[in-house]
Design a protein around this motif. Structure first.
Motif, mmCIF file in Angstrom:
data_model
loop_
_atom_site.group_PDB
_atom_site.id
_atom_site.type_symbol
_atom_site.label_atom_id
_atom_site.label_comp_id
_atom_site.label_asym_id
_atom_site.label_seq_id
_atom_site.Cartn_x
_atom_site.Cartn_y
_atom_site.Cartn_z
ATOM 1 N N ASN A 142 0.824 -1.216 0.000
ATOM 2 C CA ASN A 142 0.000 0.000 0.000
ATOM 3 C C ASN A 142 0.854 1.260 0.000
ATOM 4 O O ASN A 142 0.518 2.260 -0.643
ATOM 5 N N GLU A 143 1.968 1.204 0.736
ATOM 6 C CA GLU A 143 2.856 2.365 0.849
ATOM 7 C C GLU A 143 3.520 2.739 -0.474
ATOM 8 O O GLU A 143 4.093 3.822 -0.608
ATOM 9 N N ASP A 144 3.445 1.837 -1.473
ATOM 10 C CA ASP A 144 4.008 2.109 -2.798
ATOM 11 C C ASP A 144 2.984 2.747 -3.738
ATOM 12 O O ASP A 144 3.346 3.219 -4.818
ATOM 13 N N ILE A 145 1.717 2.754 -3.337
ATOM 14 C CA ILE A 145 0.623 3.032 -4.272
ATOM 15 C C ILE A 145 0.040 4.430 -4.073
ATOM 16 O O ILE A 145 -0.308 4.819 -2.958
ATOM 17 N N ILE A 146 -0.061 5.175 -5.178
ATOM 18 C CA ILE A 146 -0.822 6.418 -5.216
ATOM 19 C C ILE A 146 -2.165 6.083 -5.859
ATOM 20 O O ILE A 146 -2.208 5.537 -6.970
ATOM 21 N N VAL A 147 -3.254 6.361 -5.178
ATOM 22 C CA VAL A 147 -4.590 6.063 -5.696
ATOM 23 C C VAL A 147 -5.174 7.322 -6.337
ATOM 24 O O VAL A 147 -5.142 8.400 -5.747
ATOM 25 N N TYR A 148 -5.694 7.163 -7.548
ATOM 26 C CA TYR A 148 -6.268 8.285 -8.312
ATOM 27 C C TYR A 148 -7.715 7.939 -8.640
ATOM 28 O O TYR A 148 -7.986 6.981 -9.344
ATOM 29 N N GLY A 149 -8.638 8.738 -8.127
ATOM 30 C CA GLY A 149 -10.047 8.537 -8.427
ATOM 31 C C GLY A 149 -10.604 9.692 -9.223
ATOM 32 O O GLY A 149 -10.336 10.856 -8.935
ATOM 33 N N ALA A 155 -15.191 8.196 -5.003
ATOM 34 C CA ALA A 155 -15.849 7.550 -3.863
ATOM 35 C C ALA A 155 -15.221 6.191 -3.579
ATOM 36 O O ALA A 155 -15.042 5.807 -2.415
ATOM 37 N N VAL A 156 -14.881 5.471 -4.640
ATOM 38 C CA VAL A 156 -14.226 4.172 -4.468
ATOM 39 C C VAL A 156 -12.824 4.366 -3.886
ATOM 40 O O VAL A 156 -12.391 3.628 -2.999
ATOM 41 N N SER A 157 -12.120 5.380 -4.371
ATOM 42 C CA SER A 157 -10.771 5.670 -3.881
ATOM 43 C C SER A 157 -10.773 5.977 -2.389
ATOM 44 O O SER A 157 -9.897 5.530 -1.640
ATOM 45 N N ILE A 158 -11.746 6.757 -1.951
ATOM 46 C CA ILE A 158 -11.838 7.109 -0.536
ATOM 47 C C ILE A 158 -12.147 5.877 0.304
ATOM 48 O O ILE A 158 -11.560 5.664 1.374
ATOM 49 N N GLU A 159 -13.055 5.046 -0.178
ATOM 50 C CA GLU A 159 -13.371 3.805 0.535
ATOM 51 C C GLU A 159 -12.134 2.917 0.673
ATOM 52 O O GLU A 159 -11.896 2.327 1.730
ATOM 53 N N MET A 160 -11.330 2.847 -0.378
ATOM 54 C CA MET A 160 -10.155 1.971 -0.365
ATOM 55 C C MET A 160 -9.045 2.499 0.541
ATOM 56 O O MET A 160 -8.300 1.719 1.145
ATOM 57 N N THR A 161 -8.915 3.802 0.639
ATOM 58 C CA THR A 161 -7.751 4.373 1.327
ATOM 59 C C THR A 161 -8.032 4.803 2.763
ATOM 60 O O THR A 161 -7.086 5.078 3.505
ATOM 61 N N ASN A 163 -8.389 4.935 6.585
ATOM 62 C CA ASN A 163 -7.785 4.183 7.685
ATOM 63 C C ASN A 163 -6.639 3.276 7.241
ATOM 64 O O ASN A 163 -6.323 2.289 7.902
ATOM 65 N N LYS A 164 -6.022 3.603 6.102
ATOM 66 C CA LYS A 164 -4.873 2.836 5.613
ATOM 67 C C LYS A 164 -3.759 3.803 5.225
ATOM 68 O O LYS A 164 -3.976 5.013 5.119
ATOM 69 N N SER A 165 -2.576 3.268 5.007
ATOM 70 C CA SER A 165 -1.415 4.099 4.661
ATOM 71 C C SER A 165 -1.027 3.859 3.210
ATOM 72 O O SER A 165 -0.403 2.837 2.888
ATOM 73 N N PHE A 166 -1.415 4.777 2.338
ATOM 74 C CA PHE A 166 -1.000 4.754 0.945
ATOM 75 C C PHE A 166 -0.021 5.903 0.715
ATOM 76 O O PHE A 166 0.084 6.820 1.528
ATOM 77 N N LYS A 167 0.669 5.853 -0.415
ATOM 78 C CA LYS A 167 1.642 6.906 -0.702
ATOM 79 C C LYS A 167 0.968 8.242 -0.987
ATOM 80 O O LYS A 167 1.472 9.307 -0.602
ATOM 81 N N GLY A 168 -0.171 8.218 -1.655
ATOM 82 C CA GLY A 168 -0.871 9.454 -1.974
ATOM 83 C C GLY A 168 -2.270 9.168 -2.483
ATOM 84 O O GLY A 168 -2.603 8.027 -2.845
ATOM 85 N N LEU A 169 -3.107 10.205 -2.507
ATOM 86 C CA LEU A 169 -4.473 10.088 -2.993
ATOM 87 C C LEU A 169 -4.808 11.331 -3.820
ATOM 88 O O LEU A 169 -4.642 12.455 -3.361
ATOM 89 N N ILE A 170 -5.268 11.108 -5.058
ATOM 90 C CA ILE A 170 -5.673 12.187 -5.960
ATOM 91 C C ILE A 170 -7.160 12.019 -6.263
ATOM 92 O O ILE A 170 -7.588 10.936 -6.693
ATOM 93 N N ILE A 205 -13.996 10.929 4.468
ATOM 94 C CA ILE A 205 -12.799 11.700 4.120
ATOM 95 C C ILE A 205 -11.959 12.021 5.356
ATOM 96 O O ILE A 205 -10.733 12.131 5.282
ATOM 97 N N LYS A 206 -12.596 12.125 6.514
ATOM 98 C CA LYS A 206 -11.853 12.407 7.751
ATOM 99 C C LYS A 206 -10.955 11.245 8.157
ATOM 100 O O LYS A 206 -10.060 11.397 8.994
ATOM 101 N N ASN A 207 -11.197 10.083 7.567
ATOM 102 C CA ASN A 207 -10.402 8.898 7.884
ATOM 103 C C ASN A 207 -9.204 8.725 6.951
ATOM 104 O O ASN A 207 -8.499 7.716 7.032
ATOM 105 N N ILE A 208 -8.997 9.688 6.066
ATOM 106 C CA ILE A 208 -7.878 9.619 5.135
ATOM 107 C C ILE A 208 -6.624 10.171 5.821
ATOM 108 O O ILE A 208 -6.594 11.315 6.249
ATOM 109 N N ASN A 209 -5.605 9.334 5.920
ATOM 110 C CA ASN A 209 -4.343 9.723 6.561
ATOM 111 C C ASN A 209 -3.205 9.759 5.550
ATOM 112 O O ASN A 209 -2.039 9.584 5.905
#
Length: 272
Positions: A142-149, A155-161, A163-170, A205-209
């Motif tokens: 997960n730490e290698d992955i930037i998720v782009y929605g 909405a799917v991107s937010i659900e996936m990320t 409370n988890k640690s990803f490299k980034g979210l767009i 969205i408040k759970n995105i770290n």
């Protein structure tokens, strides 16, 4: 007009309204998910990609493309597209985003891009989980992955990320919830209790770290700009935004956007 006739007219109008409500309720997923509408021009890929088929838990093989950077890297951009159209509509983004030191996986949802299956909220979550599992099986964390929605994919991107640690979210053109979006487009319907697929992103969205970039066009007529602003307001730091004065649903991939994308990639420590 006597009272009897008035009540009869009101009764007829009410029955017609109930018929409309019942029809929309029964057909809502075919109205919500429109895989066969193609609103964008395809662009020829200028990078070499492999077509791959990622199997979800229902056995549907999701048509996807995977770009492996010529530089050996674990950094990987995972792209979840929006409503309408095949993955070819997003090739222009792959061409632009391949300049960064990253691999790219672009998947298509069940029933999109000639895939089998019927889309639902839980179904799309399952498709996304299957894509992440596919990357994990190839050795990516997960730490290698930037998720782009994009739009629906936000909405799917937010659900996936969450409370988890990803490299980034767009998030490009994110909406607060499908309930809010439906109220915007169908103010005359009781959508709060009608909707099956609710996509409550504003509560998650408040759970995105994860470092976050939100992009939204101020003249967006499909997902109103205030939703992107609200999502940005609710999100934690570190976060960046790119709010542009244009009337498109999806933001234009021009030099100004790429400058902002450069800044985000610097934020997450991933240079060209």
């Amino acid at each position: 007009m006597n009272m009897s006739l008035f009540l009869k007219i009101i009764g007829i109008i009410f029955i017609i309204y109930l018929i409309i409500v019942f029809y929309v309720y029964s057909k809502q997923r075919s109205l919500l998910y429109v895989p066969n509408i193609d609103n964008y021009d395809d662009e020829t890929l200028i990078i070499d990609v492999n077509e791959v088929f990622i199997e979800n838990s229902d056995g549907n093989k999701l048509r996807s493309v995977f770009y492996e950077s010529p530089k050996t890297t674990k950094n990987t951009l995972l792209m979840f597209h929006g409503n309408a159209g095949p993955i070819e509509n997003r090739f222009y983004k792959l061409n632009k985003l391949s300049k960064y030191n990253q691999n790219i996986l672009l998947i298509s949802w069940r029933s999109y891009s000639d895939n089998e299956g019927s889309p639902t909220e839980q179904g799309l979550y399952d498709d996304a989980k299957s894509a992440i599992k596919w990357l994990q099986n190839k050795g990516y964390e997960n730490e290698d992955i930037i998720v782009y929605g994009e739009s629906l994919g936000t909405a799917v991107s937010i659900e996936m990320t969450q409370n988890k640690s990803f490299k980034g979210l767009i998030l490009e053109a994110p909406f607060t919830s499908m309930v809010d979006a439906a109220k915007f487009h169908y103010p005359y319907l009781p959508v709060s209790w009608m909707l099956k697929d609710r996509y409550m992103s504003k509560d998650k969205i408040k759970n995105i770290n994860t470092p976050l970039l939100i992009m939204h066009a101020k003249g967006d007529s499909i997902v109103p700009f205030w939703m992107g602003e609200k999502m940005y307001e609710l999100a934690k730091e570190p976060k960046m935004n790119y709010f542009i004065d244009e009337n498109e649903h999806l933001v234009t991939y021009d030099d100004e956007l790429m400058k902002n994308m450069d800044n985000f990639y610097k934020l997450i420590g991933l240079n060209e």
